[in-house]
Design a protein around this motif. Structure first.
Motif, short mmCIF file in Angstrom:
data_model
loop_
_atom_site.label_atom_id
_atom_site.label_comp_id
_atom_site.label_asym_id
_atom_site.label_seq_id
_atom_site.Cartn_x
_atom_site.Cartn_y
_atom_site.Cartn_z
N ASP A 209 0.64 -1.19 -0.12
CA ASP A 209 0.11 0.04 -0.04
C ASP A 209 0.92 1.31 -0.24
O ASP A 209 1.24 1.72 0.95
CB ASP A 209 -1.07 -0.09 1.29
CG ASP A 209 -1.86 1.23 1.35
OD1 ASP A 209 -1.95 1.80 0.39
OD2 ASP A 209 -2.36 1.54 2.52
N PRO A 211 0.43 4.42 -0.90
CA PRO A 211 -0.15 5.41 -0.49
C PRO A 211 -0.17 5.56 1.30
O PRO A 211 0.01 6.49 1.72
CB PRO A 211 -1.45 5.93 -1.16
CG PRO A 211 -1.49 4.98 -2.43
CD PRO A 211 -0.42 3.85 -2.08
N GLY A 212 -0.40 4.28 1.64
CA GLY A 212 -0.44 4.28 2.97
C GLY A 212 0.87 4.16 3.57
O GLY A 212 0.81 4.91 4.75
N LEU A 215 1.55 8.07 3.57
CA LEU A 215 0.75 8.84 4.70
C LEU A 215 1.13 8.46 6.18
O LEU A 215 1.23 9.46 6.91
CB LEU A 215 -0.77 8.54 4.34
CG LEU A 215 -1.22 9.03 3.09
CD1 LEU A 215 -2.74 8.67 2.75
CD2 LEU A 215 -1.18 10.71 3.18
N THR A 253 -5.41 11.59 7.24
CA THR A 253 -5.79 11.02 5.86
C THR A 253 -5.35 9.57 5.89
O THR A 253 -6.04 8.77 4.83
CB THR A 253 -5.03 11.81 4.97
OG1 THR A 253 -5.15 13.35 5.06
CG2 THR A 253 -5.21 11.40 3.54
N TRP A 256 -8.23 7.22 6.79
CA TRP A 256 -9.53 7.36 5.92
C TRP A 256 -8.93 6.30 4.63
O TRP A 256 -9.79 5.65 4.18
CB TRP A 256 -9.55 8.61 5.54
CG TRP A 256 -10.44 9.08 4.14
CD1 TRP A 256 -11.82 8.90 4.06
CD2 TRP A 256 -9.83 8.88 2.90
NE1 TRP A 256 -12.35 8.98 2.79
CE2 TRP A 256 -11.12 9.10 2.00
CE3 TRP A 256 -8.71 9.21 2.04
CZ2 TRP A 256 -11.09 9.03 0.59
CZ3 TRP A 256 -8.70 9.11 0.83
CH2 TRP A 256 -9.72 9.07 0.07
N TRP A 257 -7.78 6.62 4.29
CA TRP A 257 -7.41 5.97 3.38
C TRP A 257 -7.18 4.08 3.50
O TRP A 257 -7.71 3.37 2.70
CB TRP A 257 -6.13 6.07 2.83
CG TRP A 257 -5.42 5.32 1.74
CD1 TRP A 257 -4.21 4.25 1.90
CD2 TRP A 257 -5.65 5.16 0.33
NE1 TRP A 257 -4.01 3.89 0.69
CE2 TRP A 257 -4.84 4.15 -0.16
CE3 TRP A 257 -6.53 5.62 -0.39
CZ2 TRP A 257 -5.06 3.67 -1.43
CZ3 TRP A 257 -6.80 5.51 -1.75
CH2 TRP A 257 -5.99 4.24 -2.22
N GLN A 258 -7.05 4.01 4.74
CA GLN A 258 -6.76 2.47 5.16
C GLN A 258 -8.42 1.71 4.99
O GLN A 258 -8.58 0.53 4.97
CB GLN A 258 -6.50 2.35 6.70
CG GLN A 258 -4.97 2.64 6.66
CD GLN A 258 -4.14 1.94 5.70
OE1 GLN A 258 -3.80 0.82 5.84
NE2 GLN A 258 -3.64 2.71 4.45
N ARG A 260 -10.40 2.20 2.55
CA ARG A 260 -10.53 2.33 1.13
C ARG A 260 -9.59 1.52 0.49
O ARG A 260 -9.59 1.20 -0.74
CB ARG A 260 -10.69 3.70 0.67
CG ARG A 260 -12.00 4.34 0.99
CD ARG A 260 -12.23 5.60 0.83
NE ARG A 260 -13.59 6.37 1.06
CZ ARG A 260 -13.72 6.51 2.36
NH1 ARG A 260 -12.93 6.22 3.41
NH2 ARG A 260 -15.01 7.11 2.45
N ALA A 261 -8.17 1.24 0.98
CA ALA A 261 -7.10 0.84 0.18
C ALA A 261 -7.56 -0.67 0.03
O ALA A 261 -7.84 -1.61 0.58
CB ALA A 261 -5.96 0.90 0.89
N PRO A 264 -4.38 -2.78 2.64
CA PRO A 264 -4.09 -1.55 3.47
C PRO A 264 -2.88 -2.08 4.02
O PRO A 264 -2.70 -3.18 4.48
CB PRO A 264 -5.24 -1.61 4.53
CG PRO A 264 -5.98 -3.10 4.34
CD PRO A 264 -5.82 -3.17 2.94
#
Length: 502
Positions: A209, A211-212, A215, A253, A256-258, A260-261, A264
């Motif tokens: 992940d 982006p995770g 972030l 953020t 929030w992303w976790q 939807r990932a 994750p």
């Protein structure tokens, strides 16, 4: 299906007869990682003189390691799950040894800072691999208690052992050996891992992940960096406030992303579990006070009481022994029979009581009567906390999540220690400055007033540490509701959850 078959295969073949030797290898690697956070503390003055560091920059010898370690642990845990724990364990050992060699050979301060950051990167890969290997190797509740007792003792006492080793190496060899010493340890651990450790293959089909990673790691680094900069710049400095704001935004953020990932970095069901969340918070709060105490006691013994590096290191030995006794002889024996919080809460109270002894420090306190009782109480208390936290936080975790869960426990410990060092040091420095300004009326008494001011700052910060430690006990009492393992409330084996995954 495959997970269930793996569990049945393990049951059919029985436990690995060499698993306790494997524990020695895992514990050796964990000890190396933990003690390296503090082993250079006593050597820092020598390294500063040798490499010409400024007083403002010398903190990066410590901070570069803790920032990289704490900020990248979640990534390291996920890599362990994807690639395979044994493989990442060996890679982490080799990389850590290489970074240690680079730091020991440093000819400039920048080279040393970079090597310490690189050590933190490989420690972030190594630490979750070690704990997840332990989790999947020992599934029998009784054996698991003993194994986690040993592991918890090393995790809790490793920092103090680092002070002792740092003092001996600095005084009798050279500060560089505080880094070189990791090389033979890592070599032994690599050969031991190849021969003794076993693991399931990694989940190579899954993806990281990214982006995770950016972030989550970015948010943690921003917050820890903000706390480290608060000491020289002040809490209202624009950079410090900006770092805190950026950290909060990034971590919000990240959460929030976790949700939807597709893959994750930190599956939120791990954190949503009440017992695990309570363990993570308890660990973070407990280490805030503990790491702050290490910093203050080191400077108090060397600067105020004029102890040598070796004498300073040996002064921490009773604390180390008490942590080991608390973990292996008390927690490990009771963990199977009592709920975890009945160990964590008294542990926090004992540790806070030990810290309260240090609120009465003066410029000429006696070690035997005024320092030793506090060190013993604090050590016993931390021993009661560490072992049940590690065991409870990783209990019942599906195999594919064991690495990231282990990483979260280590993240709580490392980030808590980083925050504690910066936060309590800022409080101590501010209090010392105010005391000296208010009492320095006669220039002839400047040295005495300065020493009294420094000690006053320590005692003020220690009162805050006591409050944080009691808060850790309150969190454990309210959030960690798991029953004793023998009553069947806390699954000690990862198999039940892994069936649902299949």
């Amino acid at each position: 299906m495959s997970v269930t078959q793996t569990g049945e295969s393990s049951a059919a073949t029985g436990p690995d007869p060499r698993r306790w030797w494997g524990l020695v290898i895992i514990a050796l690697a964990q000890l190396m990682v933990v003690l390296d956070a503090t082993i250079v503390n006593i050597a820092l003055p020598s390294a500063q003189r040798d490499l010409g560091m400024s007083d403002g920059n010398r903190q990066w010898v410590i901070t570069a390691y803790t920032l990289a370690f704490g900020g990248l642990l979640l990534l390291g845990g996920r890599i362990a799950d994807l690639v395979g724990r044994k493989r990442t364990f060996i890679i982490g050992l080799i990389g850590f040894a290489g970074a240690s060699a680079l730091g020991g050979a440093a000819t400039t301060s920048g080279m040393l800072f970079g090597a310490r950051a690189l050590q933190g990167v490989f420690a972030a890969v190594l630490a979750p691999s070690a704990l997840s290997l332990l989790t999947t190797t020992f599934t029998d509740p009784k054996e698991r208690g003993k194994a986690f007792g040993i592991y918890g003792a090393l995790a809790g006492s490793g920092s103090a052992i680092g002070f002792i080793a740092g003092g001996l190496l600095t005084e009798y060899l050279n500060w560089r050996w505080c880094l070189y010493v990791n090389i033979p340890i890592a070599i032994i651990a690599v050969f031991g891992a190849v021969a003794l450790l076993h693991d399931r293959p990694g989940h190579s089909g899954a993806r990281l992940d990214v982006p995770g990673v950016l972030l989550g790691c970015g948010g943690l680094v921003a917050i820890v960096y903000g706390f480290s900069e608060a000491e020289p710049r002040g809490w209202t400095d624009s950079l410090v406030l900006g770092l805190f704001a950026a950290g909060v935004v990034l971590l919000t953020t990240f959460v929030w992303w976790q949700t939807r990932a597709p893959s994750p970095l930190l599956p939120l069901h791990i954190v949503k579990d009440r017992n695990r969340a309570g363990c993570f918070l308890t660990m973070g709060l407990a280490t805030i006070g503990m790491f702050g105490m290490f910093l203050f006691m080191t400077y108090y013994l060397q600067v105020i009481l004029d102890y040598s590096p070796v004498k300073t290191g040996l002064a921490f030995l009773p604390l180390t022994v008490a942590i080991i006794i608390g973990s292996t002889q008390i927690s490990a024996r009771l963990m199977h029979h009592v709920p975890p919080r009945t160990l964590m809460v008294p542990g926090a109270i004992l540790a806070a009581a030990g810290m309260s002894f240090f609120t009465r420090l003066t410029v000429n306190s006696d070690y035997t009567t005024e320092l030793l009782p506090g060190l013993l109480l604090m050590g016993l208390g931390m021993g009661l906390i560490f072992m049940p936290v590690f065991a409870t936080a990783t209990a019942g975790v599906a195999p594919q999540d064991s690495g990231v869960t282990s990483a979260t426990v280590n993240t709580a410990q490392q980030v808590g220690g980083s925050i504690g060092t910066a936060l309590l040091n800022t409080i101590a420095t501010t209090s010392s400055t105010a005391y000296i300004a208010a009492h320095l009326t006669n220039p002839a008494q400047k040295a005495l007033i300065t020493s009294k001011g420094i000690v006053h700052g320590y005692t003020v910060a220690i009162w805050w540490a006591v409050a944080v430690m009691l808060t850790a006990g309150l969190v454990a009492g309210l959030m960690v509701t798991a029953r004793a393992p023998k009553h069947g409330a806390t699954a000690q084996s990862p198999v039940p959850e892994s069936k649902s995954v299949a």
